[in-house]
Design a protein around this motif. Structure first.
Motif, PDB file in Angstrom:
ATOM      1  N   ALA A  49       0.842  -1.192   0.000  1.00 20.93           N
ATOM      2  CA  ALA A  49       0.000   0.000   0.000  1.00 20.93           C
ATOM      3  C   ALA A  49       0.876   1.240   0.000  1.00 20.93           C
ATOM      4  O   ALA A  49       2.020   1.213   0.478  1.00 20.93           O
ATOM      5  CB  ALA A  49      -0.922   0.012   1.210  1.00 20.93           C
ATOM      6  N   ILE A  50       0.306   2.323  -0.504  1.00 21.14           N
ATOM      7  CA  ILE A  50       1.011   3.591  -0.530  1.00 21.14           C
ATOM      8  C   ILE A  50       0.016   4.702  -0.200  1.00 21.14           C
ATOM      9  O   ILE A  50      -1.139   4.659  -0.655  1.00 21.14           O
ATOM     10  CB  ILE A  50       1.689   3.814  -1.899  1.00 21.14           C
ATOM     11  N   SER A  51       0.452   5.653   0.576  1.00 23.67           N
ATOM     12  CA  SER A  51      -0.427   6.745   0.952  1.00 23.67           C
ATOM     13  C   SER A  51      -0.690   7.669  -0.235  1.00 23.67           C
ATOM     14  O   SER A  51      -0.041   7.567  -1.274  1.00 23.67           O
ATOM     15  CB  SER A  51       0.201   7.547   2.104  1.00 23.67           C
ATOM     16  N   SER A  52      -1.632   8.559  -0.067  1.00 18.73           N
ATOM     17  CA  SER A  52      -2.036   9.423  -1.169  1.00 18.73           C
ATOM     18  C   SER A  52      -0.884  10.283  -1.689  1.00 18.73           C
ATOM     19  O   SER A  52      -0.786  10.526  -2.894  1.00 18.73           O
ATOM     20  CB  SER A  52      -3.192  10.322  -0.748  1.00 18.73           C
ATOM     21  N   SER A  56       4.237   7.396   2.492  1.00 13.19           N
ATOM     22  CA  SER A  56       4.209   6.209   3.358  1.00 13.19           C
ATOM     23  C   SER A  56       3.879   4.980   2.537  1.00 13.19           C
ATOM     24  O   SER A  56       2.995   5.020   1.675  1.00 13.19           O
ATOM     25  CB  SER A  56       3.158   6.369   4.456  1.00 13.19           C
ATOM     26  N   THR A  57       4.574   3.906   2.833  1.00 14.91           N
ATOM     27  CA  THR A  57       4.309   2.629   2.182  1.00 14.91           C
ATOM     28  C   THR A  57       4.246   1.529   3.236  1.00 14.91           C
ATOM     29  O   THR A  57       4.752   1.683   4.351  1.00 14.91           O
ATOM     30  CB  THR A  57       5.382   2.272   1.152  1.00 14.91           C
ATOM     31  N   TYR A  58       3.614   0.432   2.841  1.00 15.02           N
ATOM     32  CA  TYR A  58       3.458  -0.701   3.759  1.00 15.02           C
ATOM     33  C   TYR A  58       3.414  -1.959   2.927  1.00 15.02           C
ATOM     34  O   TYR A  58       2.804  -1.975   1.857  1.00 15.02           O
ATOM     35  CB  TYR A  58       2.169  -0.536   4.570  1.00 15.02           C
ATOM     36  N   PHE A  59       4.090  -3.015   3.419  1.00 14.81           N
ATOM     37  CA  PHE A  59       4.208  -4.238   2.643  1.00 14.81           C
ATOM     38  C   PHE A  59       3.855  -5.463   3.480  1.00 14.81           C
ATOM     39  O   PHE A  59       4.096  -5.501   4.694  1.00 14.81           O
ATOM     40  CB  PHE A  59       5.636  -4.399   2.120  1.00 14.81           C
ATOM     41  N   ALA A  60       3.346  -6.450   2.813  1.00 17.46           N
ATOM     42  CA  ALA A  60       3.177  -7.754   3.445  1.00 17.46           C
ATOM     43  C   ALA A  60       4.555  -8.338   3.715  1.00 17.46           C
ATOM     44  O   ALA A  60       5.505  -8.097   2.957  1.00 17.46           O
ATOM     45  CB  ALA A  60       2.379  -8.682   2.537  1.00 17.46           C
ATOM     46  N   ASP A  61       4.655  -9.101   4.771  1.00 10.47           N
ATOM     47  CA  ASP A  61       5.951  -9.692   5.130  1.00 10.47           C
ATOM     48  C   ASP A  61       6.504 -10.554   3.999  1.00 10.47           C
ATOM     49  O   ASP A  61       7.716 -10.631   3.806  1.00 10.47           O
ATOM     50  CB  ASP A  61       5.805 -10.540   6.394  1.00 10.47           C
ATOM     51  N   SER A  62       5.625 -11.178   3.245  1.00 13.13           N
ATOM     52  CA  SER A  62       6.056 -12.102   2.194  1.00 13.13           C
ATOM     53  C   SER A  62       6.760 -11.407   1.038  1.00 13.13           C
ATOM     54  O   SER A  62       7.468 -12.055   0.271  1.00 13.13           O
ATOM     55  CB  SER A  62       4.853 -12.883   1.668  1.00 13.13           C
ATOM     56  N   VAL A  63       6.580 -10.105   0.894  1.00 10.57           N
ATOM     57  CA  VAL A  63       7.193  -9.392  -0.224  1.00 10.57           C
ATOM     58  C   VAL A  63       8.157  -8.305   0.235  1.00 10.57           C
ATOM     59  O   VAL A  63       8.815  -7.676  -0.599  1.00 10.57           O
ATOM     60  CB  VAL A  63       6.131  -8.771  -1.146  1.00 10.57           C
ATOM     61  N   LYS A  64       8.236  -8.089   1.527  1.00 11.04           N
ATOM     62  CA  LYS A  64       9.082  -7.023   2.061  1.00 11.04           C
ATOM     63  C   LYS A  64      10.540  -7.232   1.633  1.00 11.04           C
ATOM     64  O   LYS A  64      11.075  -8.336   1.727  1.00 11.04           O
ATOM     65  CB  LYS A  64       8.965  -6.995   3.581  1.00 11.04           C
ATOM     66  N   GLY A  65      11.153  -6.168   1.138  1.00  5.99           N
ATOM     67  CA  GLY A  65      12.530  -6.251   0.674  1.00  5.99           C
ATOM     68  C   GLY A  65      12.670  -6.666  -0.771  1.00  5.99           C
ATOM     69  O   GLY A  65      13.752  -6.544  -1.356  1.00  5.99           O
ATOM     70  N   ARG A  66      11.585  -7.170  -1.362  1.00  8.29           N
ATOM     71  CA  ARG A  66      11.628  -7.587  -2.770  1.00  8.29           C
ATOM     72  C   ARG A  66      10.755  -6.696  -3.653  1.00  8.29           C
ATOM     73  O   ARG A  66      11.078  -6.482  -4.821  1.00  8.29           O
ATOM     74  CB  ARG A  66      11.152  -9.033  -2.895  1.00  8.29           C
ATOM     75  N   PHE A  67       9.653  -6.223  -3.107  1.00  6.79           N
ATOM     76  CA  PHE A  67       8.709  -5.403  -3.877  1.00  6.79           C
ATOM     77  C   PHE A  67       8.774  -3.960  -3.395  1.00  6.79           C
ATOM     78  O   PHE A  67       9.014  -3.692  -2.207  1.00  6.79           O
ATOM     79  CB  PHE A  67       7.284  -5.894  -3.683  1.00  6.79           C
ATOM     80  N   THR A  68       8.554  -3.043  -4.308  1.00  7.86           N
ATOM     81  CA  THR A  68       8.372  -1.640  -3.948  1.00  7.86           C
ATOM     82  C   THR A  68       7.110  -1.113  -4.620  1.00  7.86           C
ATOM     83  O   THR A  68       6.731  -1.590  -5.697  1.00  7.86           O
ATOM     84  CB  THR A  68       9.569  -0.766  -4.353  1.00  7.86           C
ATOM     85  N   ILE A  69       6.473  -0.165  -3.981  1.00  8.42           N
ATOM     86  CA  ILE A  69       5.273   0.456  -4.522  1.00  8.42           C
ATOM     87  C   ILE A  69       5.547   1.945  -4.687  1.00  8.42           C
ATOM     88  O   ILE A  69       6.212   2.561  -3.848  1.00  8.42           O
ATOM     89  CB  ILE A  69       4.043   0.190  -3.624  1.00  8.42           C
ATOM     90  N   TYR A  79       2.287   1.911  -9.225  1.00  3.79           N
ATOM     91  CA  TYR A  79       3.177   0.874  -9.748  1.00  3.79           C
ATOM     92  C   TYR A  79       3.546  -0.123  -8.645  1.00  3.79           C
ATOM     93  O   TYR A  79       3.582   0.219  -7.470  1.00  3.79           O
ATOM     94  CB  TYR A  79       4.468   1.504 -10.282  1.00  3.79           C
ATOM     95  N   LEU A  80       3.872  -1.319  -9.075  1.00  3.05           N
ATOM     96  CA  LEU A  80       4.413  -2.325  -8.176  1.00  3.05           C
ATOM     97  C   LEU A  80       5.633  -2.928  -8.851  1.00  3.05           C
ATOM     98  O   LEU A  80       5.506  -3.649  -9.840  1.00  3.05           O
ATOM     99  CB  LEU A  80       3.381  -3.417  -7.863  1.00  3.05           C
ATOM    100  N   GLN A  81       6.797  -2.595  -8.333  1.00  4.63           N
ATOM    101  CA  GLN A  81       8.044  -3.159  -8.842  1.00  4.63           C
ATOM    102  C   GLN A  81       8.347  -4.433  -8.065  1.00  4.63           C
ATOM    103  O   GLN A  81       8.445  -4.395  -6.832  1.00  4.63           O
ATOM    104  CB  GLN A  81       9.196  -2.157  -8.686  1.00  4.63           C
ATOM    105  N   MET A  82       8.468  -5.520  -8.776  1.00  5.36           N
ATOM    106  CA  MET A  82       8.668  -6.820  -8.143  1.00  5.36           C
ATOM    107  C   MET A  82      10.012  -7.381  -8.557  1.00  5.36           C
ATOM    108  O   MET A  82      10.267  -7.585  -9.752  1.00  5.36           O
ATOM    109  CB  MET A  82       7.545  -7.774  -8.555  1.00  5.36           C
TER     110      MET A  82
END
Length: 120
Positions: A49-52, A56-69, A79-82
């Motif tokens: 998720a990303i704030s307006s 601020s961003t927030y990630f599920a533990d399963s993708v933290k460190g690998r995905f950016t929003i 965007y979602l960079q994976m």
């Protein structure tokens, strides 16, 4: 109110891909945005998720460190960079409007998804 995700495809494990989601029908810059995914036989799950404002961003533990929003409010696009993709990332990916401007506001109004398949 529309959301259209695109950019999915077939990727080998360890590869990268960027998803985009084009939004319309609301003042995009007023709302947080989220990405969710649903794998076959599983329930839809939160990814990021990303704030307006994008501050601020927030990630599920399963993708933290690998995905950016990220988001471009001038283009009404999120965007979602994976990176470092794994077979377990295989799913249909959806974007969603936030109920407010914060990543904690909750999400709804999912758009059409895009399929990501990661081959191991």
């Amino acid at each position: 109110v529309q959301l259209q995700a695109f950019g999915g495809g077939f990727v080998q494990a360890g590869g990268s891909l960027r998803l985009s989601c084009a939004a319309s029908g609301r003042t995009f810059s007023n709302y947080a945005m989220g990405w969710f995914r649903q794998a076959p036989g599983k329930e839809r799950e939160f990814v990021a998720a990303i704030s307006s404002s994008g501050g601020s961003t927030y990630f599920a533990d399963s993708v933290k460190g690998r995905f950016t929003i990220s988001r471009d409010n001038a283009k009404n696009t999120v965007y979602l960079q994976m990176n470092s993709l794994k077979a377990e990332d295989t799913a249909v990916y959806y974007c969603a409007w936030g109920w407010g401007d914060s990543v904690n506001a909750g999400f709804g109004s999912w758009g059409q998804g895009t399929q990501l398949t990661v081959s191991s």
